[in-house]
Structure formats: structure tokens, C-alpha cells
Design a protein around this motif. Structure first.
Motif, PDB file in Angstrom:
ATOM      1  N   TYR A 120       2.264  -7.587  -6.046  1.00  0.00           N
ATOM      2  CA  TYR A 120       1.329  -6.904  -5.168  1.00  0.00           C
ATOM      3  C   TYR A 120       1.668  -5.423  -5.108  1.00  0.00           C
ATOM      4  O   TYR A 120       2.829  -5.040  -4.974  1.00  0.00           O
ATOM      5  N   SER A 121       0.644  -4.606  -5.173  1.00  0.00           N
ATOM      6  CA  SER A 121       0.801  -3.176  -4.954  1.00  0.00           C
ATOM      7  C   SER A 121      -0.343  -2.746  -4.059  1.00  0.00           C
ATOM      8  O   SER A 121      -1.517  -2.875  -4.437  1.00  0.00           O
ATOM      9  N   GLY A 122      -0.029  -2.303  -2.866  1.00  0.00           N
ATOM     10  CA  GLY A 122      -1.091  -1.911  -1.940  1.00  0.00           C
ATOM     11  C   GLY A 122      -0.542  -1.292  -0.671  1.00  0.00           C
ATOM     12  O   GLY A 122       0.669  -1.144  -0.497  1.00  0.00           O
ATOM     13  N   VAL A 151      -0.013   3.828   7.160  1.00  0.00           N
ATOM     14  CA  VAL A 151       0.262   2.672   6.306  1.00  0.00           C
ATOM     15  C   VAL A 151       1.314   3.083   5.282  1.00  0.00           C
ATOM     16  O   VAL A 151       1.573   4.275   5.080  1.00  0.00           O
ATOM     17  N   GLU A 152       1.951   2.095   4.652  1.00  0.00           N
ATOM     18  CA  GLU A 152       2.964   2.393   3.646  1.00  0.00           C
ATOM     19  C   GLU A 152       2.628   1.676   2.343  1.00  0.00           C
ATOM     20  O   GLU A 152       2.115   0.557   2.349  1.00  0.00           O
ATOM     21  N   LEU A 153       2.907   2.355   1.241  1.00  0.00           N
ATOM     22  CA  LEU A 153       2.625   1.784  -0.068  1.00  0.00           C
ATOM     23  C   LEU A 153       3.740   0.810  -0.432  1.00  0.00           C
ATOM     24  O   LEU A 153       4.919   1.172  -0.455  1.00  0.00           O
ATOM     25  N   LEU A 154       3.366  -0.435  -0.670  1.00  0.00           N
ATOM     26  CA  LEU A 154       4.338  -1.468  -1.017  1.00  0.00           C
ATOM     27  C   LEU A 154       4.042  -2.013  -2.410  1.00  0.00           C
ATOM     28  O   LEU A 154       2.882  -2.185  -2.799  1.00  0.00           O
ATOM     29  N   LYS A 155       5.103  -2.298  -3.147  1.00  0.00           N
ATOM     30  CA  LYS A 155       4.982  -2.936  -4.452  1.00  0.00           C
ATOM     31  C   LYS A 155       6.080  -3.967  -4.545  1.00  0.00           C
ATOM     32  O   LYS A 155       7.272  -3.629  -4.504  1.00  0.00           O
ATOM     33  N   GLU A 156       5.679  -5.221  -4.611  1.00  0.00           N
ATOM     34  CA  GLU A 156       6.688  -6.277  -4.650  1.00  0.00           C
ATOM     35  C   GLU A 156       6.119  -7.551  -5.262  1.00  0.00           C
ATOM     36  O   GLU A 156       4.898  -7.753  -5.293  1.00  0.00           O
ATOM     37  N   LEU A 201      -5.235 -13.826  -1.160  1.00  0.00           N
ATOM     38  CA  LEU A 201      -4.415 -13.379  -0.035  1.00  0.00           C
ATOM     39  C   LEU A 201      -2.935 -13.399  -0.386  1.00  0.00           C
ATOM     40  O   LEU A 201      -2.410 -14.420  -0.855  1.00  0.00           O
ATOM     41  N   CYS A 202      -2.254 -12.280  -0.124  1.00  0.00           N
ATOM     42  CA  CYS A 202      -0.800 -12.227  -0.289  1.00  0.00           C
ATOM     43  C   CYS A 202      -0.157 -13.064   0.805  1.00  0.00           C
ATOM     44  O   CYS A 202      -0.389 -12.835   1.992  1.00  0.00           O
ATOM     45  N   VAL A 203       0.675 -14.055   0.417  1.00  0.00           N
ATOM     46  CA  VAL A 203       1.226 -14.986   1.406  1.00  0.00           C
ATOM     47  C   VAL A 203       2.753 -15.053   1.380  1.00  0.00           C
ATOM     48  O   VAL A 203       3.339 -15.983   1.941  1.00  0.00           O
ATOM     49  N   SER A 204       3.412 -14.081   0.737  1.00  0.00           N
ATOM     50  CA  SER A 204       4.877 -14.053   0.824  1.00  0.00           C
ATOM     51  C   SER A 204       5.364 -12.614   0.720  1.00  0.00           C
ATOM     52  O   SER A 204       4.666 -11.742   0.199  1.00  0.00           O
ATOM     53  N   ARG A 205       6.595 -12.389   1.212  1.00  0.00           N
ATOM     54  CA  ARG A 205       7.221 -11.065   1.149  1.00  0.00           C
ATOM     55  C   ARG A 205       8.671 -11.229   0.698  1.00  0.00           C
ATOM     56  O   ARG A 205       9.309 -12.263   0.944  1.00  0.00           O
ATOM     57  N   THR A 206       9.186 -10.177   0.054  1.00  0.00           N
ATOM     58  CA  THR A 206      10.592 -10.197  -0.368  1.00  0.00           C
ATOM     59  C   THR A 206      11.385  -9.029   0.202  1.00  0.00           C
ATOM     60  O   THR A 206      12.601  -8.989   0.059  1.00  0.00           O
TER      61      THR A 206
END
Length: 649
Positions: A120-122, A151-156, A201-206
Motif C-alpha cells: 500500500y502507498s497512500g 495526513v501522512e504518506l505511508l508505504k508498507e 480495503l487495506c486490512v493490516s499494518r506493519t
């Protein structure tokens, strides 16, 4: 019958406030109503604890996350106790019973191909727990109307849930189940959103580790919306628990309008994917706004201490205010002086005063002994008929999740009871020996009215029935919903007492600072000539017409069923209005002054026999009346419950 109602689970990132309380008080009123109906009720509330913002808030308070959350959760529980909330369960997403179900469902979705791994990058808004595409941002900030923060740019690396796969199925379901999303304004918003296309939908985070681990990939934690929404079945013991078998599907999920999208789109699709029945109703209420129109929220810093308000005015008064002010489909306005005004007008003057003076007359004229009822006359028959009408209307309103309308109906009965005192004038009857039997009938009717008022208000102000029953020398077994329109229930000969006022009048100046008190006194005591009045210019009155000419205009009450702005215009609003059983489309130039939510379920005055005309390609079948002066415009509405089609003359 079984009845399962839920609130959303609340973020415990700080103490709850009065805006938060509305949802839970409304759910409680509905739960209490269904218990009085004899239904087997399960009422769930709780806290959503697996979120990044919780971690950041705990860090800002120099404490570990679990200790911080535990403390705030207790504040929620304390507030619900103070407001007499009768929840059957309180779910925390940090509980093992919840975590096991989330992991089970996540695994099932992954194994059947509905969850897949990608990157994900958003842009991510932590307070809203939401990812946004760049083209959705508002000047680079969160586009939520109540947020607007950075907001913050996340890529994971992330797991994704295939929302898009179920888009058509969900739209079909909504279109074939008209009551699924309520009120209709929310339904229209959700249909439009879905028709615009759903993204997976993004459903996890690291990037953080607080939360529920993905069981087959523990460097990931389950992202908040998939985790949080599952609470509604994890609390019941899905898939094999007895409560799940007894109570699912939920009868009502009630929540604020800002999270309807998650409940009306993401949650039903999760349930479709795991082959579980959908809830019967998703109900999204409005917000409580300050007088200047801003939402009451922690982030805006405009919250008031809920515990102080309850201590000051009492739980029942606060509950009554919250439930009475929030009309269906619209926002409510909150201020402390509004609370005091409602308390003094509705509770002290109308409700409490009737009870006090009625019982005082029974004590004065019959030593507190309830006399037998004799021959009934027109006023008693009117009260009986009205109680039947009001009870039916209250039943209808509460089955539509509309406590405000239910209370409005109850206060029709309260007002008629007060009128009954004045028209029967028992103080005059007491002076006439030949009117003794008539006085007995009036006094007996007083006490029966009080009993009925206790029943009707029980779901909304649960502290009142026990107090009224105490005054009547009875216990709370007297409170039976089916007897709210029955008369002759109280036996003659029971002894009543006047007691202390249930709702003493409040002097607002007791709670003001010296400077605020001085300002109020100056305004109240200022001579009339010193109050400057603006000089207004008005349009000249048009030439006179005859009564026959006026009679050609057919003015009717119309109920607004839906409303939306006409595309590519600033002023025009398209409304669907029910008039005498016919639904008409009316285009009105009021969009700068009203939102759709302001108008839905309002009763407006319509010129019904105006020839249809086309505005922006839309055929308009009538005209809505409004008053205006300068930049101010107000649509003419009818406050009393008149049917769409009632004549205005």
C-alpha cells in the motif's frame, strides 16, 4: 421476541463527552422500550482499543498503552452508569474473546481468496483511521468535514480485502431492502458512494504492533475497521455461542453519521463474504453541534464535562434533552442554556408541575386518598382517546428509531393533562357541595394521568417511574407498557403524597461566573429605549386581492422524503415531497441556506396547485414557501404532526 441493539464501540483515547453520550442514551431508550414490550433484549456497547491513535495518545501521556486505555475505559463505564445505561454487555477489542474471532474470520477470508497480500502507498489520517487517495484530499489534508487535519504518506506491505468483488451484491441488497440504511438521507449517500466504485480495503499494518496479530503472518496487525466491526458478533460468541444463535442478526446498529459508511458498506460485505446474515437496520443519527455550528468533539476542544452536567441537572434531565433535541436526519444544537431552557419549560413547568399540583389537590381535598371515579364527561373522554392515539404514535416512532418524535407525542399528552386541570378547575368544584362526585372524578383522573405519564416516559427517563410510583404508594410493577392507554387501573382508596418537585426550576445564574452574571443582568434590566433596533427596509406590500382570488391558491402541508442539491447549481435543491398520498418533485432555490439533512422529514408549506415548470431539466410540481430578509431565508414549516396534504388556510 428477540431484540439485539448495538452502539458503535468508542475510541478510548480520552474521556467521553456529551456528544458521545447521545448514541448510547438513544440505544438505551430503545432497549428499555423493547423490554417494556416484553421482548428479550441484548444491548451491546464497548470500546475500540486497537488503533494507532490510542498508541500515540498513550505516548503523549507518558504511559504504556494498556494502562492508559484501562483508565479511560473506566471513565466510559462510569458515565454509562451515571446516565443509567442498561447495557447487557461491554465489549473491549483487547479481550481474548474478540481477538480469537477476528483471527478466525481473517484466516477464513484469506483462505477463500477474499484477502490478499500487496503493497500500500497512500495518505493516512491517524485520527480518522482512514487511508485516502491523493485526489480525495482537501488541499493536502484529510477531506472529512469534521477533521481537516494533516495526513501522512505511508508505504508498507499490507493485506487487502476484496470490497470491489461484492459491490454489486451489496447494491442489490440495499435496493431490495429499503429499511436497511436509515434515515433515507444516509441511504441515498451510501448508494451514491457505492455507485462511484469501491476500492479494495487495506486490512493490516506493519508500522506498529499494538493490535491483533494476523495469525499466519504475525508481523502484521489487523487494521482497525476489519477488527472493530467484528465486535458485533464476537461479543455474542460467534460462531457457536448461544447468544449468537439467539440474537443475530442485529435489529439495529445505531451510530453517528460520520461512521455510517463503514457500517453500511464494509461491515455488510464482510458478512456476505463469510455467509452471515446482515443486520436488519443501520441507523445513522446526526451530530450535536455548538451554537456556532461546530461539531462537539474532543479534537475541537469544545466539550463540556459530562459528569458535571449530570451532577448539576440529573441524569433524567440530560437524557431528556439529548433525546428531544436530535430530530431524525438532522443535527442537534447543544448548549447549557438550551439544557436549562428545556428543563424549565418541559420538565419543571409542564411535566413536574402537573404532577405536583395534581397530587397537592388530592392531598388538600381528599387527605391524599384517591377517590372513586364517577360519571365521565367530555374532558375525560378526550384524555382517554388521546392516550390511545399517543401510545400508537410513540410505538411507531420508536420502531423507526425516532426518540425525538416519540417524546414530542408524549408531550402532547402532558400538555392536554395541564389543560385538563385548568378546564375542570377543581378548586372551584371543592367549594360546591353538589359537585363532590364531579371533583372525585377529576381527582381520580389526575392520578391516572400521572400513572400513564410514568409509563410513557419510562424508556427515556428511567429514574422517573420509581419516583412517581413512590408518590402513588405503589412499586414499579405498576409500569406496564400495555397499560399506557388503559384507564381505571389504579384502585380507589390508595394514599398518595405530594412529595418534592421531580424537576425543580433551574436558575442559570447559579452556574455563571460573576462576569457572565453581570452581562445577563445588564441585558435583562436594560431600559427598552436603550436597546438599539436595526432599521430594516422591506419590499412594499403588493396590491390587494379579494378573498375569492386568494382561495384559488391551494396551500398544503407536505412531508419532505428526500432532498439533494441540483448538480452544477449553487441555489437549487431537488426535493421529493409527499402531499395527500402523492409524491411530488419540487425544485426550490434554498440550497445556500439548507442542507439535505435539514429538510428531510420536515413538514413544509407547499403551493400545491402551481402549474409544473422545468428548472435545469427537472419538472417541478409546486413551490415551497419561505420567508426572507436580506441574506436570511427560512422555510415555513409546521411543528405539529399534520399529515402530508393537510390544508393550510
Amino acid at each position: 421476541m428477540k431484540y439485539y441493539i448495538t452502539t458503535p464501540i468508542f475510541y478510548p483515547n480520552s474521556s467521553p463527552h456529551i456528544g458521545t453520550a447521545y448514541t448510547t442514551v438513544a440505544a438505551d431508550a430503545l432497549a428499555r422500550y423493547h423490554r417494556l414490550q416484553g421482548d428479550q433484549v441484548y444491548f451491546l456497547t464497548g470500546t475500540d482499543e486497537n488503533a494507532q491513535k490510542i498508541v500515540r495518545t498513550a505516548e503523549a501521556n507518558n504511559t504504556d498503552t494498556k494502562s492508559y486505555v484501562d483508565g479511560v475505559v473506566e471513565r466510559f463505564k462510569d458515565l454509562w452508569r451515571a446516565l443509567d445505561i442498561s447495557n447487557d454487555d461491554f465489549i473491549r477489542t483487547t479481550e481474548e474473546r474478540h481477538q480469537k474471532v477476528v483471527q478466525q474470520i481473517f484466516t477464513k477470508l484469506y483462505e477463500q481468496g477474499d484477502i490478499y497480500k500487496s503493497e500500500y502507498s497512500g495518505w493516512y489520517c491517524t485520527p480518522c483511521e482512514t487511508f485516502w487517495m491523493e485526489n480525495k484530499l482537501n488541499e493536502g489534508k484529510c477531506p472529512n468535514a469534521d477533521c481537516g487535519r494533516d495526513v501522512e504518506l505511508l508505504k508498507e506491505e499490507s493485506y487487502f480485502f476484496r470490497l470491489s468483488k461484492y459491490q454489486g451484491a451489496l447494491l442489490d441488497y440495499i435496493n431490495t431492502h429499503s429499511d436497511f440504511i436509515q434515515p433515507v438521507s444516509r441511504r441515498n449517500e451510501m448508494v451514491k458512494f457505492i455507485e462511484g466504485g469501491l476500492e479494495d480495503l487495506c486490512v493490516s499494518r506493519t508500522t506498529f504492533q499494538w493490535g491483533i496479530k494476523v495469525p499466519f503472518d504475525p508481523k502484521h496487525v489487523v487494521y482497525v475497521w476489519l477488527d472493530a466491526l467484528i465486535n458485533y458478533i464476537s461479543a455474542l460468541g460467534y460462531p457457536d455461542g448461544e447468544n449468537y444463535k439467539n440474537y443475530w442478526p442485529a435489529d439495529v446498529h445505531i451510530m453517528g453519521k460520520d461512521i455510517v459508511r463503514f457500517h453500511a458498506i464494509i461491515w455488510p460485505i464482510i458478512l456476505m463474504a463469510i455467509d452471515v446474515p446482515l443486520p436488519k437496520v443501520i441507523y445513522g443519527h446526526g451530530w450535536y453541534l455548538t451554537k456556532d455550528g461546530g461539531k462537539i468533539s474532543k479534537s475541537r476542544g469544545n466539550v463540556q464535562d459530562s459528569f458535571a452536567l449530570i451532577q448539576r441537572y440529573g441524569s433524567d434531565a440530560i437524557r431528556y434533552f439529548l433525546l428531544r433535541e436530535m430530530q431524525v436526519g438532522t443535527d442537534g444544537t447543544y448548549s447549557e442554556d438550551n439544557v436549562v431552557e428545556r428543563l424549565n419549560s418541559d420538565l419543571a413547568n409542564d411535566f413536574g408541575n402537573f404532577i405536583s399540583r395534581s397530587l397537592a389537590m388530592v392531598v388538600k381535598f381528599r387527605d391524599g386518598i384517591v377517590p372513586p371515579s364517577g360519571q365521565e364527561q367530555a374532558p375525560e373522554l378526550e384524555l382517554k382517546a388521546l392516550s390511545t392515539e399517543v401510545k400508537k404514535a410513540v410505538d411507531k416512532s420508536l420502531r423507526k428509531c425516532d426518540p425525538a418524535s416519540a417524546l414530542e407525542e408524549i408531550w402532547r399528552f402532558v400538555a392536554r393533562c395541564n389543560k385538563y386541570v385548568d378546564e375542570t378547575a377543581p378548586w372551584s368544584l371543592a367549594k360546591q357541595e353538589d359537585q363532590r362526585e364531579r371533583l372525585d372524578t377529576v381527582l381520580y383522573t389526575f392520578v391516572e394521568c400521572i400513572r400513564i405519564m410514568a409509563i410513557l416516559t419510562a424508556p427515556f427517563m428511567p429514574g422517573i417511574p420509581s419516583k412517581i410510583c413512590g408518590l402513588l404508594g405503589k412499586d414499579e410493577r405498576l409500569i406496564k407498557w400495555e397499560e399506557a392507554d388503559q384507564w381505571g387501573i389504579l384502585e380507589e382508596g390508595i394514599k398518595v403524597q405530594k412529595g418534592e418537585p421531580l424537576f425543580p426550576r433551574i436558575d442559570m445564574t447559579e452556574y455563571l461566573t460573576p462576569e457572565e452574571t453581570k452581562t445577563v443582568d445588564e441585558k435583562q434590566n436594560a431600559p427598552i429605549e436603550s436597546l438599539e433596533m436595526p432599521v430594516l427596509e422591506f419590499e412594499p406590500i403588493k396590491e390587494e386581492i379579494s378573498i375569492d382570488e386568494f382561495a384559488k391558491i391551494d396551500l398544503r402541508v407536505g412531508k419532505v422524503l428526500s432532498a439533494e442539491k441540483v448538480e452544477k447549481t449553487d441555489k437549487l435543491m431537488k426535493l421529493e415531497v409527499e402531499i395527500a398520498g402523492e409524491v411530488r418533485t419540487i425544485v426550490s432555490g434554498i440550497a445556500k441556506h439548507y442542507s439535505a439533512e435539514d429538510l428531510i422529514n420536515q413538514y413544509v408549506v407547499v403551493v400545491a396547485n402551481l402549474k409544473p415548470t422545468k428548472l435545469r431539466g427537472i419538472t417541478s410540481q409546486g413551490m415551497i414557501l419561505a420567508a426572507s430578509q436580506g441574506e436570511v431565508l427560512e422555510v415555513l414549516t409546521v411543528n405539529k404532526r399534520l399529515p402530508g396534504g393537510a390544508r393550510v388556510k
